[in-house]
Design a protein around this motif. Structure first.
Motif, PDB file in Angstrom:
ATOM      1  N   TRP A  31     -69.659 -40.482  -1.685  1.00 23.47           N
ATOM      2  CA  TRP A  31     -70.170 -41.214  -0.414  1.00 23.47           C
ATOM      3  C   TRP A  31     -69.148 -41.225   0.637  1.00 23.47           C
ATOM      4  CZ3 TRP A  31     -72.505 -45.756  -3.760  1.00 23.47           C
ATOM      5  CH2 TRP A  31     -73.609 -45.409  -4.302  1.00 23.47           C
ATOM      6  N   ALA A  32     -67.999 -41.177   0.505  1.00 14.73           N
ATOM      7  CA  ALA A  32     -66.952 -41.291   1.487  1.00 14.73           C
ATOM      8  C   ALA A  32     -66.076 -40.219   1.218  1.00 14.73           C
ATOM      9  CB  ALA A  32     -66.284 -42.689   1.573  1.00 14.73           C
TER      10      ALA A  32
ATOM     11  N   GLN B 127     -62.486 -40.280   5.525  1.00  7.84           N
ATOM     12  CA  GLN B 127     -63.751 -41.234   5.888  1.00  7.84           C
ATOM     13  C   GLN B 127     -63.327 -42.602   5.236  1.00  7.84           C
ATOM     14  OE1 GLN B 127     -67.113 -39.161   4.441  1.00  7.84           O
ATOM     15  NE2 GLN B 127     -67.416 -38.267   6.697  1.00  7.84           N
ATOM     16  N   GLU B 128     -61.929 -42.746   4.745  1.00 12.66           N
ATOM     17  CA  GLU B 128     -61.770 -43.955   3.870  1.00 12.66           C
ATOM     18  C   GLU B 128     -61.982 -45.348   4.374  1.00 12.66           C
ATOM     19  OE1 GLU B 128     -59.657 -40.487   2.148  1.00 12.66           O
ATOM     20  OE2 GLU B 128     -59.756 -41.265   4.104  1.00 12.66           O
TER      21      GLU B 128
ATOM     22  N   GLU C 215     -64.198 -45.926   6.173  1.00 11.00           N
ATOM     23  CA  GLU C 215     -65.971 -46.153   6.157  1.00 11.00           C
ATOM     24  C   GLU C 215     -66.330 -46.726   4.932  1.00 11.00           C
ATOM     25  OE1 GLU C 215     -68.244 -43.168   7.739  1.00 11.00           O
ATOM     26  OE2 GLU C 215     -66.702 -42.492   9.266  1.00 11.00           O
ATOM     27  N   GLN C 216     -65.241 -46.763   3.850  1.00 10.49           N
ATOM     28  CA  GLN C 216     -65.763 -46.863   2.609  1.00 10.49           C
ATOM     29  C   GLN C 216     -66.567 -48.041   2.400  1.00 10.49           C
ATOM     30  OE1 GLN C 216     -64.670 -44.809  -0.104  1.00 10.49           O
ATOM     31  NE2 GLN C 216     -65.688 -46.118  -1.578  1.00 10.49           N
TER      32      GLN C 216
ATOM     33  N   ARG D 156     -70.282 -47.604   3.718  1.00 14.52           N
ATOM     34  CA  ARG D 156     -70.874 -46.374   3.021  1.00 14.52           C
ATOM     35  C   ARG D 156     -71.415 -46.933   1.683  1.00 14.52           C
ATOM     36  NH1 ARG D 156     -70.514 -40.841   4.323  1.00 14.52           N
ATOM     37  NH2 ARG D 156     -69.760 -40.547   6.522  1.00 14.52           N
ATOM     38  N   LEU D 157     -70.557 -47.608   1.027  1.00 14.10           N
ATOM     39  CA  LEU D 157     -70.933 -47.990  -0.171  1.00 14.10           C
ATOM     40  C   LEU D 157     -72.208 -49.070  -0.185  1.00 14.10           C
ATOM     41  CD1 LEU D 157     -67.728 -49.651  -1.870  1.00 14.10           C
ATOM     42  CD2 LEU D 157     -69.283 -47.801  -2.689  1.00 14.10           C
TER      43      LEU D 157
ATOM     44  N   HIS E  65     -66.738 -40.601  -8.348  1.00 14.66           N
ATOM     45  CA  HIS E  65     -66.278 -41.923  -8.426  1.00 14.66           C
ATOM     46  C   HIS E  65     -67.659 -42.569  -9.324  1.00 14.66           C
ATOM     47  CE1 HIS E  65     -64.602 -42.018  -4.385  1.00 14.66           C
ATOM     48  NE2 HIS E  65     -63.728 -41.275  -5.211  1.00 14.66           N
TER      49      HIS E  65
ATOM     50  N   GLU F 218     -70.515 -45.114  -8.851  1.00 14.94           N
ATOM     51  CA  GLU F 218     -70.774 -45.180  -7.492  1.00 14.94           C
ATOM     52  C   GLU F 218     -72.053 -44.106  -7.183  1.00 14.94           C
ATOM     53  OE1 GLU F 218     -67.659 -45.177  -4.707  1.00 14.94           O
ATOM     54  OE2 GLU F 218     -66.622 -46.662  -5.609  1.00 14.94           O
TER      55      GLU F 218
END
Length: 303
Positions: A224-225, A229-230, A232-233, A236-237, A266, A269
């Motif tokens: 998802w990231a 883009q960390e 935005e983690q 995004r979750l 992940h 996730e």
């Protein structure tokens, strides 16, 4: 003039199918103990601003398996980190190696390198496209499900570079594709519009993952990231939580549907542990096929 692999839309369906067919043959040869030395005496440079275990090892193994040599360069080893003009780098590297494999952020980087390079430039990933990965995914689908033009394929999750390349593949190869992405995380609009204009079968974009996987033969997802883009983690979750590929979601898919994930995953996730390790998962074949498709790409573009 060198031929480059920058995006799948640059090739016809027949050309893409021929690359996959070549990879399938190279895989059979490998299993039969046949050693291919088509690239003996040739050298490829892997220039990776974005690190990757699978992409690096699969490209290196592919080139060595064809008899060639590899030079690996991280961002700190090249002028990409020192503001040398890309056109200068391309013209110099062209005199040292037979191919440049680039894994970076902006698509404009591989485009400019290709504009000035006298040797093939292979896009091993940018933020916009991931053509080599999708070719190995298509190879895996053909192995498990047969002819592509009869299939319905679903993409669940982020409308990222993987989704963009799946869209271009659908337009060229004639399978139906439905993408389920949250609001604000759709694939590139221009890529989607262009692909729909030429596609033989529908390319749909929906919000509901249940709708996307209904009667699907193949379900595909990704993290998802992505790298870069960390920050935005957490956001995004929250946005992607309903898009997890799990047993409940797969109830609506075809009974013999297979699940793809390009890795790293992940677990629990974007994909549940049960699905990743379950009987529908073909991710380990998919990971192996990166090496075989990279062999086909290197043999085709360097040879």
């Amino acid at each position: 003039m060198a031929r480059h692999l920058l995006a799948l839309a640059d090739f016809s369906g027949a050309e893409l199918a021929a690359l996959v067919d070549r990879a399938l043959k190279l895989k059979r040869d490998s299993k039969d103990g046949v050693r291919n030395r088509d690239l003996e005496g040739r050298t490829v440079a892997l220039v990776f601003e974005k690190p990757s275990t699978r992409t690096r090892v699969s490209f290196e193994t592919a080139m060595y398996g064809l008899g060639g040599q590899v030079i690996y360069l991280s961002s700190r080893d090249t002028q990409l980190a020192r503001n040398e003009p890309l056109k200068d780098m391309a013209r110099v590297m062209s005199r040292y190696v037979d191919c440049l494999v680039i894994r970076t952020f902006g698509q404009e980087i591989v485009d400019e390198l290709a504009r000035y390079s006298q040797v093939p430039v292979i896009n091993a990933l940018t933020d916009l496209h991931h053509p080599c990965q999708i070719l190995s995914d298509l190879m895996t689908v053909i192995e498990h499900k047969g002819a592509l033009d009869k299939l319905k394929i679903a993409w669940v999750g982020d409308g990222n570079n993987m989704a963009n390349s799946w869209i271009q593949a659908a337009a060229r190869l004639g399978f139906a594709l439905t993408l389920a992405c949250p609001d604000g995380y759709e694939p590139d609009r221009d890529i989607l519009t262009a692909a729909r204009a030429e596609a033989a079968r529908p390319i749909n974009l929906v919000r509901d993952p249940v709708e996307a996987v209904a009667e699907a033969d193949v379900i595909n997802t990704d993290v998802w990231a992505s790298m870069g883009q960390e920050d935005e983690q957490l956001l995004r979750l929250k946005a992607f939580r309903p898009y997890q590929v799990n047993d409940r979601l797969l109830r609506g898919a075809a009974p013999d549907a297979v699940v793809l994930h390009c890795l790293p995953a992940h677990r629990d996730e974007e994909i549940s542990e049960a699905v990743l390790e379950g009987p529908r998962s073909v991710v380990w074949d998919q990971a192996e096929n990166k090496m075989h498709i990279h062999k086909a790409i290197l043999a085709e573009f360097i040879g």
